[in-house]
Design a protein around this motif. Structure first.
Motif, PDB file in Angstrom:
ATOM      1  N   LYS A  80      -3.999  14.305  -1.314  1.00 40.68           N
ATOM      2  CA  LYS A  80      -4.387  14.179   0.865  1.00 40.68           C
ATOM      3  C   LYS A  80      -5.459  13.487   0.962  1.00 40.68           C
ATOM      4  CE  LYS A  80      -2.913  16.559   4.683  1.00 40.68           C
ATOM      5  NZ  LYS A  80      -3.780  15.769   5.850  1.00 40.68           N
ATOM      6  N   GLY A  81      -6.423  14.532   0.447  1.00 42.58           N
ATOM      7  CA  GLY A  81      -7.937  14.112   0.660  1.00 42.58           C
ATOM      8  C   GLY A  81      -7.987  12.741   0.340  1.00 42.58           C
ATOM      9  N   LEU A  82      -8.007  12.470  -0.543  1.00 43.32           N
ATOM     10  CA  LEU A  82      -7.975  10.638  -1.682  1.00 43.32           C
ATOM     11  C   LEU A  82      -7.297  10.018  -0.054  1.00 43.32           C
ATOM     12  CD1 LEU A  82      -9.097   9.163  -3.231  1.00 43.32           C
ATOM     13  CD2 LEU A  82      -7.128   9.500  -4.690  1.00 43.32           C
ATOM     14  N   LEU A  83      -6.521  10.385  -0.297  1.00 43.52           N
ATOM     15  CA  LEU A  83      -5.322   9.551   0.641  1.00 43.52           C
ATOM     16  C   LEU A  83      -5.895   9.601   2.269  1.00 43.52           C
ATOM     17  CD1 LEU A  83      -1.785   9.494  -0.178  1.00 43.52           C
ATOM     18  CD2 LEU A  83      -3.143   7.801  -0.148  1.00 43.52           C
ATOM     19  N   ASP A  84      -6.325  10.304   2.817  1.00 42.35           N
ATOM     20  CA  ASP A  84      -6.923  10.773   4.515  1.00 42.35           C
ATOM     21  C   ASP A  84      -8.406   9.527   4.297  1.00 42.35           C
ATOM     22  OD1 ASP A  84      -5.284  11.792   5.306  1.00 42.35           O
ATOM     23  OD2 ASP A  84      -6.881  14.503   4.725  1.00 42.35           O
ATOM     24  N   LYS A  85      -9.629   9.687   3.650  1.00 42.67           N
ATOM     25  CA  LYS A  85     -10.150   9.083   2.843  1.00 42.67           C
ATOM     26  C   LYS A  85     -10.574   7.093   2.880  1.00 42.67           C
ATOM     27  CE  LYS A  85     -14.128   8.622   0.185  1.00 42.67           C
ATOM     28  NZ  LYS A  85     -14.987   8.838  -1.033  1.00 42.67           N
ATOM     29  N   LEU A  86      -8.755   7.407   2.590  1.00 40.39           N
ATOM     30  CA  LEU A  86      -8.574   5.888   2.062  1.00 40.39           C
ATOM     31  C   LEU A  86      -8.011   5.427   3.004  1.00 40.39           C
ATOM     32  CD1 LEU A  86      -7.725   5.964  -1.681  1.00 40.39           C
ATOM     33  CD2 LEU A  86      -9.965   5.121  -0.749  1.00 40.39           C
ATOM     34  N   LEU A  87      -7.420   5.995   3.749  1.00 42.33           N
ATOM     35  CA  LEU A  87      -6.402   4.989   4.915  1.00 42.33           C
ATOM     36  C   LEU A  87      -6.567   5.679   5.745  1.00 42.33           C
ATOM     37  CD1 LEU A  87      -2.964   5.799   2.737  1.00 42.33           C
ATOM     38  CD2 LEU A  87      -3.943   3.834   2.599  1.00 42.33           C
ATOM     39  N   LYS A  88      -7.376   6.727   6.621  1.00 41.96           N
ATOM     40  CA  LYS A  88      -7.491   6.404   8.005  1.00 41.96           C
ATOM     41  C   LYS A  88      -6.241   6.853   8.314  1.00 41.96           C
ATOM     42  CE  LYS A  88     -12.339   4.269   7.402  1.00 41.96           C
ATOM     43  NZ  LYS A  88     -11.908   4.478   5.735  1.00 41.96           N
ATOM     44  N   ASP A  89      -6.355   6.463   9.777  1.00 41.82           N
ATOM     45  CA  ASP A  89      -5.275   6.004  10.184  1.00 41.82           C
ATOM     46  C   ASP A  89      -4.209   5.931  10.365  1.00 41.82           C
ATOM     47  OD1 ASP A  89      -7.102   4.610  11.892  1.00 41.82           O
ATOM     48  OD2 ASP A  89      -6.599   5.453  13.748  1.00 41.82           O
ATOM     49  N   LEU A  90      -4.348   4.114   9.085  1.00 37.92           N
ATOM     50  CA  LEU A  90      -3.077   2.919   9.289  1.00 37.92           C
ATOM     51  C   LEU A  90      -1.733   3.844   9.116  1.00 37.92           C
ATOM     52  CD1 LEU A  90      -4.170   1.463   5.851  1.00 37.92           C
ATOM     53  CD2 LEU A  90      -4.654   0.429   7.789  1.00 37.92           C
ATOM     54  N   LYS A  91      -1.362   3.002  10.011  1.00 40.40           N
ATOM     55  CA  LYS A  91      -0.224   3.540  10.028  1.00 40.40           C
ATOM     56  C   LYS A  91       0.747   2.281   9.365  1.00 40.40           C
ATOM     57  CE  LYS A  91      -1.368   5.686  13.163  1.00 40.40           C
ATOM     58  NZ  LYS A  91      -1.441   7.409  13.012  1.00 40.40           N
ATOM     59  N   LEU A  92       2.348   2.583   8.957  1.00 38.56           N
ATOM     60  CA  LEU A  92       3.507   1.283   8.531  1.00 38.56           C
ATOM     61  C   LEU A  92       2.731  -0.143   9.083  1.00 38.56           C
ATOM     62  CD1 LEU A  92       5.712   1.133   6.216  1.00 38.56           C
ATOM     63  CD2 LEU A  92       7.069   1.679   8.073  1.00 38.56           C
ATOM     64  N   HIS A  93       3.236  -0.308  10.172  1.00 38.87           N
ATOM     65  CA  HIS A  93       3.535  -1.301  10.737  1.00 38.87           C
ATOM     66  C   HIS A  93       1.880  -2.495  10.869  1.00 38.87           C
ATOM     67  CE1 HIS A  93       1.151   0.257  14.372  1.00 38.87           C
ATOM     68  NE2 HIS A  93       0.502  -0.521  15.014  1.00 38.87           N
ATOM     69  N   GLN A  94       1.288  -1.610  10.290  1.00 38.66           N
ATOM     70  CA  GLN A  94      -0.337  -2.408   9.324  1.00 38.66           C
ATOM     71  C   GLN A  94      -0.424  -2.742   8.780  1.00 38.66           C
ATOM     72  OE1 GLN A  94      -2.096   1.012  10.699  1.00 38.66           O
ATOM     73  NE2 GLN A  94      -3.707  -0.442  12.180  1.00 38.66           N
ATOM     74  N   THR A  95       1.015  -2.465   7.559  1.00 33.76           N
ATOM     75  CA  THR A  95       0.328  -3.168   5.959  1.00 33.76           C
ATOM     76  C   THR A  95       1.525  -3.963   6.058  1.00 33.76           C
ATOM     77  OG1 THR A  95       3.760  -2.883   6.055  1.00 33.76           O
ATOM     78  CG2 THR A  95       2.127  -1.089   5.508  1.00 33.76           C
ATOM     79  N   LEU A  96       0.728  -4.988   4.600  1.00 32.40           N
ATOM     80  CA  LEU A  96       0.343  -6.273   4.961  1.00 32.40           C
ATOM     81  C   LEU A  96       1.686  -7.412   4.674  1.00 32.40           C
ATOM     82  CD1 LEU A  96      -2.910  -6.452   2.146  1.00 32.40           C
ATOM     83  CD2 LEU A  96      -2.180  -7.199   4.558  1.00 32.40           C
ATOM     84  N   THR A  97       2.743  -6.407   4.162  1.00 29.40           N
ATOM     85  CA  THR A  97       4.304  -6.716   3.997  1.00 29.40           C
ATOM     86  C   THR A  97       4.991  -5.592   4.447  1.00 29.40           C
ATOM     87  OG1 THR A  97       5.754  -8.026   2.294  1.00 29.40           O
ATOM     88  CG2 THR A  97       4.149  -6.362   1.420  1.00 29.40           C
ATOM     89  N   ASN A  98       6.478  -5.766   4.041  1.00 29.57           N
ATOM     90  CA  ASN A  98       7.214  -5.743   4.753  1.00 29.57           C
ATOM     91  C   ASN A  98       7.365  -3.646   2.827  1.00 29.57           C
ATOM     92  OD1 ASN A  98       8.342  -6.769   7.506  1.00 29.57           O
ATOM     93  ND2 ASN A  98       9.498  -7.498   5.894  1.00 29.57           N
ATOM     94  N   VAL A  99       7.011  -2.588   4.077  1.00 31.03           N
ATOM     95  CA  VAL A  99       6.795  -1.559   2.715  1.00 31.03           C
ATOM     96  C   VAL A  99       8.476  -0.167   2.934  1.00 31.03           C
ATOM     97  CG1 VAL A  99       5.551   0.763   2.867  1.00 31.03           C
ATOM     98  CG2 VAL A  99       5.084  -1.820   3.086  1.00 31.03           C
ATOM     99  N   VAL A 100       8.730   0.046   1.459  1.00 28.08           N
ATOM    100  CA  VAL A 100      10.366   0.778   1.962  1.00 28.08           C
ATOM    101  C   VAL A 100       8.965   2.347   0.816  1.00 28.08           C
ATOM    102  CG1 VAL A 100      12.776   1.837   1.505  1.00 28.08           C
ATOM    103  CG2 VAL A 100      11.591  -0.592   1.891  1.00 28.08           C
ATOM    104  N   ILE A 101       8.686   3.355   1.048  1.00 22.90           N
ATOM    105  CA  ILE A 101       8.453   4.506   0.359  1.00 22.90           C
ATOM    106  C   ILE A 101       9.342   5.866   0.950  1.00 22.90           C
ATOM    107  CG2 ILE A 101       6.881   5.937  -0.101  1.00 22.90           C
ATOM    108  CD1 ILE A 101       4.716   4.233   1.344  1.00 22.90           C
TER     109      ILE A 101
END
Length: 163
Positions: free
Chosen positions: A119-140
């Motif tokens: 979680k800490g690592l992703l907070d640092k790397l992703l900051k406040d990115l949202k799904l609609h900002q991904t470079l392609t369609n994503v399913v997680i």
């Protein structure tokens, strides 16, 4: 809400599905590094998805940096797992009795790993990115541990909150 991106290759929809498996994320990382050397994996696939560690790899391939390129190339995935894997997926006690105890514990008590380091690592790397900002369609896909059922709302940041 943004619309689904159209197929990159006419009517053909290309999908990359990445399996889970904890530290074994090194395996798809190695395969994707080879694919990346042959074709740009993030640019080639119309949909990229994965469960568990596959969702982490999906995020690495589709979360954009400031130049609208993936924050990680496929060749960076293996080194990411080598560096951070032992902290994300700390080794459990070994042996047959310990394996059975760990299985029972995870079935009754919740997830295998606490996810704090990730979680800490992703907070640092992703900051406040949202799904609609991904470079392609994503399913997680995610799973609600407390209710013991899948969650159908799929968020890029679900990795940070659902571990």
């Amino acid at each position: 809400m943004s619309s689904v991106q159209p197929p990159a290759y006419g009517d053909l929809i290309t999908i990359l599905s990445i399996d889970g498996g904890g530290i074994r994320g090194v395996i798809p990382g190695t395969i994707l590094a080879f694919l990346e050397s042959e074709l740009q994996a993030g640019d080639y696939f119309d949909v990229i998805g994965g469960t568990s560690t596959g969702g982490l790899v999906t995020t690495m391939l589709t979360a954009p940096d400031e130049k609208s390129r993936p924050i990680f190339s496929a060749k960076d995935i293996v080194s990411f797992y080598v560096e951070h894997g032992p902290k994300i997926f700390p080794p459990k006690s070994s042996g047959r009795l310990c394996s059975i105890a760990n299985l029972v514990k995870s079935s009754v008590m919740g997830p295998k790993y606490d996810g704090k380091y990730l979680k800490g690592l992703l907070d640092k790397l992703l900051k406040d990115l949202k799904l609609h900002q991904t470079l392609t369609n994503v399913v997680i896909p995610t799973f609600d541990i407390k209710r013991l059922q899948p969650k159908y709302e799929v968020l890029l940041l679900s990795l940070k909150t659902q571990i």
